[in-house]
Design a protein around this motif. Sequence first.
Motif, short mmCIF file in Angstrom:
data_model
loop_
_atom_site.label_atom_id
_atom_site.label_comp_id
_atom_site.label_asym_id
_atom_site.label_seq_id
_atom_site.Cartn_x
_atom_site.Cartn_y
_atom_site.Cartn_z
N GLN A 1 0.99 -1.05 0.23
CA GLN A 1 0.12 -0.13 0.05
C GLN A 1 0.89 1.27 -0.07
OE1 GLN A 1 -3.67 0.32 -0.08
NE2 GLN A 1 -2.78 2.40 -0.58
N ASP B 1 1.25 4.05 -3.21
CA ASP B 1 0.95 5.43 -2.85
C ASP B 1 2.26 6.14 -3.51
OD1 ASP B 1 -1.72 4.63 -1.78
OD2 ASP B 1 -1.17 5.08 0.18
N GLY C 1 -3.36 14.60 0.42
CA GLY C 1 -3.10 13.42 -0.06
C GLY C 1 -1.61 13.27 -0.05
N ILE D 1 0.82 10.49 2.18
CA ILE D 1 1.53 9.58 1.57
C ILE D 1 3.22 9.74 1.92
CG2 ILE D 1 2.49 8.87 -0.64
CD1 ILE D 1 -0.48 9.46 -1.65
N SER E 1 -4.97 11.53 5.68
CA SER E 1 -5.06 12.38 4.13
C SER E 1 -6.44 13.41 4.30
CB SER E 1 -5.33 11.60 3.15
OG SER E 1 -6.20 10.57 2.85
N ALA F 1 -11.72 7.30 -0.94
CA ALA F 1 -11.04 7.93 -0.03
C ALA F 1 -11.78 7.61 1.33
CB ALA F 1 -11.80 9.41 -0.48
N ARG G 1 -9.53 4.53 2.21
CA ARG G 1 -8.47 5.01 2.61
C ARG G 1 -8.27 5.52 3.95
NH1 ARG G 1 -3.56 6.36 0.11
NH2 ARG G 1 -4.51 5.65 -1.71
N GLU H 1 -6.16 4.22 7.14
CA GLU H 1 -4.90 5.33 7.89
C GLU H 1 -5.30 5.18 9.17
OE1 GLU H 1 -4.50 8.48 3.89
OE2 GLU H 1 -6.00 8.75 5.59
N TYR I 1 -4.68 5.76 -5.37
CA TYR I 1 -4.84 7.12 -4.73
C TYR I 1 -5.37 7.79 -6.01
CZ TYR I 1 -3.58 11.69 -3.76
OH TYR I 1 -3.33 13.37 -3.37
N GLU I 2 -6.42 8.51 -5.83
CA GLU I 2 -7.00 9.37 -6.87
C GLU I 2 -7.16 11.02 -6.44
OE1 GLU I 2 -10.71 7.85 -8.30
OE2 GLU I 2 -9.84 5.97 -9.10
#
Length: 274
Positions: free
Chosen positions: A20, A24, A94, A98, A126, A243, A246, A250, A269-270
């Motif tokens: 992951q 990222d 983001g 990361i 994030s 999101a 994620r 996180e 990741y977008e």
Amino acid sequence: MSIGRYRCRGPNAQGEAVAQTLSDLCALIPAGADPEALRAAEGALYDPAPIAPERLVPILAHPLAEGQAQPASGPVDGLAWDVHAAAIRALSDGPRAILCAGFKARIEAGAATRDEVGASPDDCISAPDAALAAALLPVARDLAPQDLAVIAQAAGAARAATEREIGEALRTGRLKAAWSDGWDCVDATASEPSARGWAACLAWTVLRALAECDECRLVADRWRWGHAALLSLPPASRAPLLAGLRGVMERETARPGGMGFDAGPPIPYEGPLF
């Protein structure tokens, strides 16, 4: 495991958590970037002169990715953090999260110490809860009457709710409390990517995990078995769900001993690169 040109050598105790972080970091490196040029530019990381975000992000992501793939070595140390910590924290959410997670991984791999790198758990988050919830709620409430009928009779649920109950709960936002009473038809639907209302129910599952911080394993399983369907959703649904997933990962990683999602593919990741 490997992501592009970054290849992990030998076993790693953190398993998929490594994949992951590596995924990222690679997402912050523009496609077609010359690795030799990035490596040559790494000297700028030890120069106190400010570096523009569009240069700082890939120049720093590249050695962090190499260090993640080969934990025992890597060119990034605490000095790069000392010089650029303020600039990293000033990046978009983001990239900031990361890069901070990449530095945190250096600590966990034994290549840096907490005294050398001051990335905190909050630095690795994030998006705040309120922002994730605001984006997820429209997805969670995007249900047609036919969807409510299917959810109410979800196979495997401990008991069936009525369509009126579901509609009322979704409208008022009281669905999370209903789960504690054994009403799990929504979660049962969230585990079936082919079911009507699946994306909305998955959104509610993620919202509950963000609110209660105790459902990482359940959400990780939903991602593992439903990632192909999720990635095929329209952007308006896909982006908030990714999101939110994620965000759950996180927050789990930030807990003592937390490993994040240690199963399934990395969450793409977008978001903005800089």
